[in-house]
Scaffold this motif. Structure first.
Motif, PDB file in Angstrom:
ATOM      1  N   GLY A  76      45.701  21.376  34.926  1.00 21.59           N
ATOM      2  CA  GLY A  76      44.507  21.914  35.245  1.00 21.59           C
ATOM      3  C   GLY A  76      44.461  23.466  35.731  1.00 21.59           C
ATOM      4  N   HIS A  77      46.248  23.857  36.049  1.00 20.94           N
ATOM      5  CA  HIS A  77      45.870  25.294  36.208  1.00 20.94           C
ATOM      6  C   HIS A  77      45.783  25.949  34.568  1.00 20.94           C
ATOM      7  CE1 HIS A  77      47.537  24.146  40.474  1.00 20.94           C
ATOM      8  NE2 HIS A  77      45.984  24.288  39.906  1.00 20.94           N
ATOM      9  N   SER A  78      45.696  27.676  34.551  1.00 18.34           N
ATOM     10  CA  SER A  78      46.152  28.114  33.598  1.00 18.34           C
ATOM     11  C   SER A  78      47.448  29.010  34.301  1.00 18.34           C
ATOM     12  CB  SER A  78      44.843  28.658  33.177  1.00 18.34           C
ATOM     13  OG  SER A  78      44.448  29.701  34.169  1.00 18.34           O
ATOM     14  N   LYS A  79      47.753  29.350  33.124  1.00 23.33           N
ATOM     15  CA  LYS A  79      48.807  30.443  33.421  1.00 23.33           C
ATOM     16  C   LYS A  79      49.102  31.810  32.802  1.00 23.33           C
ATOM     17  CE  LYS A  79      53.609  31.100  35.746  1.00 23.33           C
ATOM     18  NZ  LYS A  79      54.439  30.583  36.027  1.00 23.33           N
ATOM     19  N   LEU A  80      49.344  33.074  32.627  1.00 22.59           N
ATOM     20  CA  LEU A  80      49.311  34.269  31.304  1.00 22.59           C
ATOM     21  C   LEU A  80      50.760  33.883  31.197  1.00 22.59           C
ATOM     22  CD1 LEU A  80      47.448  35.964  30.700  1.00 22.59           C
ATOM     23  CD2 LEU A  80      48.174  37.554  31.798  1.00 22.59           C
ATOM     24  N   ALA A  81      50.826  33.578  29.728  1.00 18.23           N
ATOM     25  CA  ALA A  81      52.857  33.456  29.062  1.00 18.23           C
ATOM     26  C   ALA A  81      51.892  35.375  28.533  1.00 18.23           C
ATOM     27  CB  ALA A  81      52.288  32.770  28.270  1.00 18.23           C
ATOM     28  N   LYS A  82      53.478  35.974  28.945  1.00 17.43           N
ATOM     29  CA  LYS A  82      53.444  37.191  28.529  1.00 17.43           C
ATOM     30  C   LYS A  82      54.463  37.675  27.878  1.00 17.43           C
ATOM     31  CE  LYS A  82      53.940  41.960  31.057  1.00 17.43           C
ATOM     32  NZ  LYS A  82      53.965  42.523  32.600  1.00 17.43           N
ATOM     33  N   THR A  83      54.990  38.137  26.779  1.00 12.66           N
ATOM     34  CA  THR A  83      55.993  38.605  25.792  1.00 12.66           C
ATOM     35  C   THR A  83      55.838  40.143  25.866  1.00 12.66           C
ATOM     36  OG1 THR A  83      55.960  36.966  24.764  1.00 12.66           O
ATOM     37  CG2 THR A  83      56.942  38.452  24.108  1.00 12.66           C
ATOM     38  N   ASP A 137      43.104  33.700  23.840  1.00 17.84           N
ATOM     39  CA  ASP A 137      42.953  35.276  24.224  1.00 17.84           C
ATOM     40  C   ASP A 137      43.867  36.124  24.029  1.00 17.84           C
ATOM     41  OD1 ASP A 137      40.360  34.874  25.786  1.00 17.84           O
ATOM     42  OD2 ASP A 137      40.886  34.608  27.789  1.00 17.84           O
ATOM     43  N   LEU A 138      44.630  35.577  22.792  1.00 18.27           N
ATOM     44  CA  LEU A 138      45.925  36.614  22.099  1.00 18.27           C
ATOM     45  C   LEU A 138      45.618  38.037  22.580  1.00 18.27           C
ATOM     46  CD1 LEU A 138      48.611  35.943  21.513  1.00 18.27           C
ATOM     47  CD2 LEU A 138      47.591  35.834  18.925  1.00 18.27           C
ATOM     48  N   THR A 139      46.066  39.158  22.720  1.00 19.62           N
ATOM     49  CA  THR A 139      45.569  40.276  23.241  1.00 19.62           C
ATOM     50  C   THR A 139      47.348  40.944  23.458  1.00 19.62           C
ATOM     51  OG1 THR A 139      43.964  39.762  24.636  1.00 19.62           O
ATOM     52  CG2 THR A 139      45.099  41.701  24.633  1.00 19.62           C
ATOM     53  N   GLY A 140      47.332  42.487  22.501  1.00 23.54           N
ATOM     54  CA  GLY A 140      48.418  43.385  22.471  1.00 23.54           C
ATOM     55  C   GLY A 140      47.794  44.231  23.380  1.00 23.54           C
ATOM     56  N   THR A 141      48.610  45.090  23.823  1.00 24.01           N
ATOM     57  CA  THR A 141      48.473  45.873  25.038  1.00 24.01           C
ATOM     58  C   THR A 141      49.958  47.271  24.439  1.00 24.01           C
ATOM     59  OG1 THR A 141      48.191  47.609  26.196  1.00 24.01           O
ATOM     60  CG2 THR A 141      49.275  45.611  26.526  1.00 24.01           C
ATOM     61  N   ARG A 142      49.775  48.256  24.603  1.00 21.33           N
ATOM     62  CA  ARG A 142      50.956  49.256  25.609  1.00 21.33           C
ATOM     63  C   ARG A 142      50.610  49.535  27.137  1.00 21.33           C
ATOM     64  NH1 ARG A 142      55.040  51.335  22.549  1.00 21.33           N
ATOM     65  NH2 ARG A 142      54.256  51.363  20.968  1.00 21.33           N
ATOM     66  N   ALA A 143      51.692  49.536  27.809  1.00 22.75           N
ATOM     67  CA  ALA A 143      52.091  48.970  29.455  1.00 22.75           C
ATOM     68  C   ALA A 143      52.439  50.754  29.278  1.00 22.75           C
ATOM     69  CB  ALA A 143      53.392  48.478  29.422  1.00 22.75           C
ATOM     70  N   VAL A 161      52.183  41.393  24.953  1.00 22.36           N
ATOM     71  CA  VAL A 161      51.418  40.748  24.512  1.00 22.36           C
ATOM     72  C   VAL A 161      51.406  39.722  24.626  1.00 22.36           C
ATOM     73  CG1 VAL A 161      51.237  39.025  22.140  1.00 22.36           C
ATOM     74  CG2 VAL A 161      52.120  41.018  21.865  1.00 22.36           C
ATOM     75  N   THR A 162      50.111  39.512  25.595  1.00 20.69           N
ATOM     76  CA  THR A 162      49.681  38.163  26.566  1.00 20.69           C
ATOM     77  C   THR A 162      48.837  36.840  25.460  1.00 20.69           C
ATOM     78  OG1 THR A 162      48.177  39.437  27.749  1.00 20.69           O
ATOM     79  CG2 THR A 162      50.205  40.095  28.120  1.00 20.69           C
ATOM     80  N   ALA A 163      48.411  36.371  26.143  1.00 19.11           N
ATOM     81  CA  ALA A 163      47.949  35.021  26.051  1.00 19.11           C
ATOM     82  C   ALA A 163      47.844  34.323  27.270  1.00 19.11           C
ATOM     83  CB  ALA A 163      48.424  34.034  25.054  1.00 19.11           C
ATOM     84  N   ARG A 164      46.686  33.587  27.097  1.00 21.16           N
ATOM     85  CA  ARG A 164      45.467  32.559  28.550  1.00 21.16           C
ATOM     86  C   ARG A 164      46.054  31.506  28.067  1.00 21.16           C
ATOM     87  NH1 ARG A 164      45.750  33.014  32.870  1.00 21.16           N
ATOM     88  NH2 ARG A 164      45.201  35.140  32.924  1.00 21.16           N
ATOM     89  N   VAL A 165      47.352  30.465  28.817  1.00 19.49           N
ATOM     90  CA  VAL A 165      47.731  28.995  28.716  1.00 19.49           C
ATOM     91  C   VAL A 165      46.907  28.411  29.788  1.00 19.49           C
ATOM     92  CG1 VAL A 165      49.384  27.465  28.676  1.00 19.49           C
ATOM     93  CG2 VAL A 165      50.105  29.778  27.712  1.00 19.49           C
TER      94      VAL A 165
END
Length: 293
Positions: free
Chosen positions: A212-219, A157-163, A170-174
């Motif tokens: 077993g957990h996941s987290k959002l990597a945010k740049t 789920d590599l995604t880009g947006t403008r807040a 840019v975010t990705a689910r790890v």
């Protein structure tokens, strides 16, 4: 008033593991012992008394968390320090051996804790609150037979947006798909952007993720980064495990379906008006013809 604490040297088997130079990380069997040497530095400008002690920690959905004060757990009961107190001059450093002897009936799995170095000011009876400065070295100790559990993760789920404040993100689910906690850091690069632009690398920090957990990597990126499509390459690593993903992302907003629907409605409206005008002209011509007859 401040204090520093660090690992002096990593074990030979983990010399190439960057995490092993910052934390105590190992896999041991019950009734086995490991030793580490830590360095404690008085970073203040006066002579200080430094207290050393282990305390509990945990890895939850929100990352690595410290227990309050000197709260203990199963791991801390296995820890022995060569010295529990040091008196250090300004900028003086002392080394201390710590031993972790795992109990014969130890619970299997990964255990978490912290070795703390703490400086407390002299107690003033008139003050109800006492401030203390402390720094710690994390402990990740896996207990069980055989070799260490596998460490692994995947990125999606590599995604880009403008807040809303105009900052590109840019975010990705790890997700941690292995058997040990991860401390993730990495780099993000952008290429093939508007006009062939490239940007980066940008530092990425996803923090600690438990098994077993996941987290959002945010740049977060520079607000001046132009809107448009980019090729994003995200590389993350924890110790010796590295994973990478690449994909096309969009910075900024795309035309929404509602806007597209509005455009189609406008075309239909114009077409309807043309049809009505043609019908009126035909009726007018018919009346003129009948009057002439």
């Amino acid at each position: 008033m401040s204090v520093g604490i660090r690992i002096v040297d990593a074990p030979v088997s983990r010399r190439d593991d960057e995490r092993a130079h910052r934390y105590i990380i190992d896999h041991v069997k019950p009734d086995q012992q490991i030793r580490r040497r830590i360095a404690v530095t008085n970073l203040s400008d006066t002579r200080r008394r430094v207290q050393l002690y282990p305390a509990a920690a945990a890895v939850r959905k929100d990352g690595f968390t410290f227990a309050p004060g000197r709260t203990g757990n199963e791991l801390t009961s296995w820890v022995t320090l060569e010295h529990s107190e040091l008196v250090l001059a300004p900028d003086e450093t002392a080394t201390v051996w710590t031993e972790i002897t795992v109990a014969n009936d130890a619970t299997g799995g990964e255990h978490y804790g912290v070795l703390w170095a703490e400086i407390s000011p002299q107690h003033d009876p008139s003050e109800q609150v006492r401030n203390a400065a402390r720094a710690g070295v994390r402990i990740y100790l896996s207990v069980g037979p055989g070799g260490a559990p596998r460490s692994d993760f995947h990125i999606k789920d590599l995604t880009g947006t403008r807040a809303a404040d105009g900052v590109p993100v840019v975010t990705a689910r790890v997700k941690n798909t292995g058997g040990r906690a991860l401390d993730l850091t990495g780099k993000l690069t952008l290429s093939d952007g508007p006009g062939g632009l490239s940007a980066g690398p940008f530092n990425v920090k996803a923090g600690t993720i438990g098994p077993g957990h996941s987290k959002l990597a945010k740049t977060t990126l520079n607000p001046r980064l132009p809107d448009g499509e980019w090729t994003a390459r995200l590389t993350l690593a924890s110790g010796l495990v590295t994973r990478e993903t690449t994909g096309r992302i969009t910075i900024g907003t795309k035309p929404t379906p509602q806007r597209e629907g509005n455009t189609q409605n406008a075309i239909l409206t114009v077409g309807s008006l043309v049809s009505v005008a043609a019908a009126l002209l035909a009726a007018y011509a018919y009346r003129r013809r009948n009057r002439f007859r």
